[in-house]
Scaffold this active site. Structure first.
Site, PDB file in Angstrom:
ATOM      1  N   ASN A 183       0.869  -1.164   0.000  1.00  0.00           N
ATOM      2  CA  ASN A 183       0.000   0.000   0.000  1.00  0.00           C
ATOM      3  C   ASN A 183       0.912   1.221   0.000  1.00  0.00           C
ATOM      4  OD1 ASN A 183      -1.910   1.979   0.341  1.00  0.00           O
ATOM      5  ND2 ASN A 183      -2.748   1.179   2.249  1.00  0.00           N
ATOM      6  N   ARG A 220      -2.524  -2.264  -3.480  1.00  0.00           N
ATOM      7  CA  ARG A 220      -3.723  -1.458  -3.336  1.00  0.00           C
ATOM      8  C   ARG A 220      -3.699  -0.345  -4.387  1.00  0.00           C
ATOM      9  NH1 ARG A 220      -5.339   3.223   1.009  1.00  0.00           N
ATOM     10  NH2 ARG A 220      -7.566   3.258   0.539  1.00  0.00           N
ATOM     11  N   HIS A 231     -12.675   2.614  -0.040  1.00  0.00           N
ATOM     12  CA  HIS A 231     -12.583   1.652   1.077  1.00  0.00           C
ATOM     13  C   HIS A 231     -13.312   0.349   0.754  1.00  0.00           C
ATOM     14  CE1 HIS A 231     -12.252   5.379   3.921  1.00  0.00           C
ATOM     15  NE2 HIS A 231     -11.047   4.972   3.546  1.00  0.00           N
ATOM     16  N   ARG A 252     -10.461  15.647   5.981  1.00  0.00           N
ATOM     17  CA  ARG A 252     -11.346  15.929   4.854  1.00  0.00           C
ATOM     18  C   ARG A 252     -12.671  16.461   5.369  1.00  0.00           C
ATOM     19  NH1 ARG A 252     -10.408  10.258   3.061  1.00  0.00           N
ATOM     20  NH2 ARG A 252      -8.426  10.222   1.944  1.00  0.00           N
ATOM     21  N   GLU A 279      -7.829  -5.129   5.378  1.00  0.00           N
ATOM     22  CA  GLU A 279      -7.827  -5.026   3.926  1.00  0.00           C
ATOM     23  C   GLU A 279      -6.708  -5.838   3.296  1.00  0.00           C
ATOM     24  OE1 GLU A 279      -9.061  -0.734   2.690  1.00  0.00           O
ATOM     25  OE2 GLU A 279      -8.169  -0.599   4.695  1.00  0.00           O
TER      26      GLU A 279
END
Length: 430
Positions: A7, A91, A180, A241, A387
């Protein structure tokens, strides 16, 4: 079969190494400081031994080379050499409409990833840098792209089309994509196992809570709506965010403050959310901790976050109907208990009730816990998301030619006998 997952972010990368055949976790590693004068790589073996090394890493290629030097270290590395890696699962945040499942990477896939870079430049760019580093350093090893957006490709048009000129969708791809996806997939599969129902028969609301936050409405095992949109900015209030705001605000501020589009985007991504409300460069964990101590701005930020999550869950209850479960991740252990209490405190009228004692049981991030009260009309779970297990599972299945649509694929973590991670990934005896 050893699988490495990667990742890659702008100045860092993280990796996990699995012996997939034996179902053992070999260790986790990271490189921090890519593009700075001195980067540091570390790798924590599953037996507890920590390895580290520092060197200049001007780019992701040198960062990957540094972590590979730890993995193959003659004295302590878990691998005899890089050829021991069967595949690398990368990813990739944005796969647009093209990718509804993970794929082997070739030049055509690289070109497609690059074509979506403008939709998620802070992510696809370093993701692609990691892919190209892997192909350069390990050209004989299959590389697999696992997309955040793939899980949400089942959304119906009425959920992903925005109420703007339709030609924007046709010409420019303006639509909801969602992110996600690997986390929501994992949560959905684990929830089905905990419920004792086939994944395709489960209706769920999943809540991915970390630095970025997103929710997903899942009907019959498939994503039918999700809070993030064309970019990861839309949706819930997050660490830095803004999430949902009046779309007139950016143009107003650009006019009033003379901000460029790039500057405005940077503010919405990096200087808003919890950071914007508290005015301090702190982590979400710090905000939660200070809110628990009564710090006014942090308390306001946490209340805002919970209120917006509550509104999304209410909307998804309408979209899904009565779900089998609401599933939260827990990125910060016990600190998340108060968030869940705030989010669900008014849902008792719908029969959805937390058990206050159970809710405070997940003190660490690696516990799967039922936190709903006896008699609750909907089960509420806390499930740690993993993940990297999805990355590795898809990579292994592609190598074996067995990867199917996520509704049909037999993920090991969807099975009732799958123990809570990481207990099932212990190192091999001897």
């Amino acid at each position: 079969m050893v699988i490495l997952t990667l990742n890659c972010r702008t100045q860092s990368l993280t990796c996990v190494l699995f012996d997939w055949k034996k179902q053992h976790l070999l260790g986790k590693g990271s490189v921090d400081g890519i593009g700075t004068p001195l980067a540091t790589a570390s790798f924590a073996r599953s037996d507890g031994r920590l390895m580290s090394r520092s060197a200049p890493c001007p780019d992701h290629r040198s960062g990957l080379a540094l972590i590979l030097s730890l993995l193959t270290d003659p004295a302590a590395g878990p691998l005899d050499g890089p050829d021991g890696i069967a595949a690398i699962g990368h990813r990739v945040v944005h796969g647009g409409e093209r990718f509804s499942r993970s794929v082997l990477i070739d030049r055509d896939v690289i070109d497609a990833i690059r074509s979506y870079e403008h939709l998620a430049p802070r992510y696809n760019r370093p993701n692609l840098a990691g892919v190209e580093a892997g192909l350069d350093l390990l050209p004989k090893i299959p590389q697999i792209a696992v997309f955040d957006t793939s899980f949400h490709q089942s959304m119906p048009a009425h959920a992903f089309i925005y109420p703007v000129p339709y030609s924007w969708y046709q010409k420019l791809g303006v639509r909801r994509y969602g992110f996600h996806g690997t986390s929501h997939l994992y949560l959905a599969k684990r929830a089905s196992a905990l419920l004792g129902k086939p994944p395709a028969e489960c209706n769920l609301i999943t809540v991915h809570v970390d630095r970025g936050i997103s929710l997903c409405a899942i009907k019959n095992g498939a994503s039918i709506d999700t809070s993030m949109g064309m970019t990861p900015i839309e949706g819930a209030l997050m660490e830095s965010r803004c999430g949902d705001i009046d779309p007139g605000i950016p143009s107003f501020l650009m006019d009033q403050e003379g901000l460029s589009p790039a500057a405005m985007t940077g503010i919405l991504n990096e200087r808003s959310g919890l950071f914007g409300i508290t005015g301090t460069a702190v982590s979400r964990r710090s905000v939660l901790a200070q809110a628990a101590q009564g710090e006014a701005r942090c308390l306001l930020a946490v209340e805002m976050e919970a209120y917006r999550l509550k509104k999304y869950i209410g909307g998804y209850l309408a979209a899904v109907g009565r779900p089998d479960a609401i599933v939260f991740t827990s990125g910060h252990g016990l600190l998340e208990a108060g968030v869940r209490e705030r989010v669900l405190d008014t849902l008792g009228s719908l029969g959805i009730r937390l058990d206050p004692v159970r809710n405070r049981a997940p003190e660490t991030v690696d516990q799967e816990v039922l936190v709903s009260a006896e008699g609750s009309s909907v089960r509420i779970y806390v499930v740690p998301t993993h993940e990297e297990l999805v990355f590795a599972a898809d990579a292994a299945a592609l190598l074996q030619g067995t990867l199917a649509d996520h509704l049909d694929h037999d993920y090991p973590f969807a099975r009732a006998d799958f123990p809570a991670y990481p207990a099932n990934w212990r190192p091999a005896e001897g």
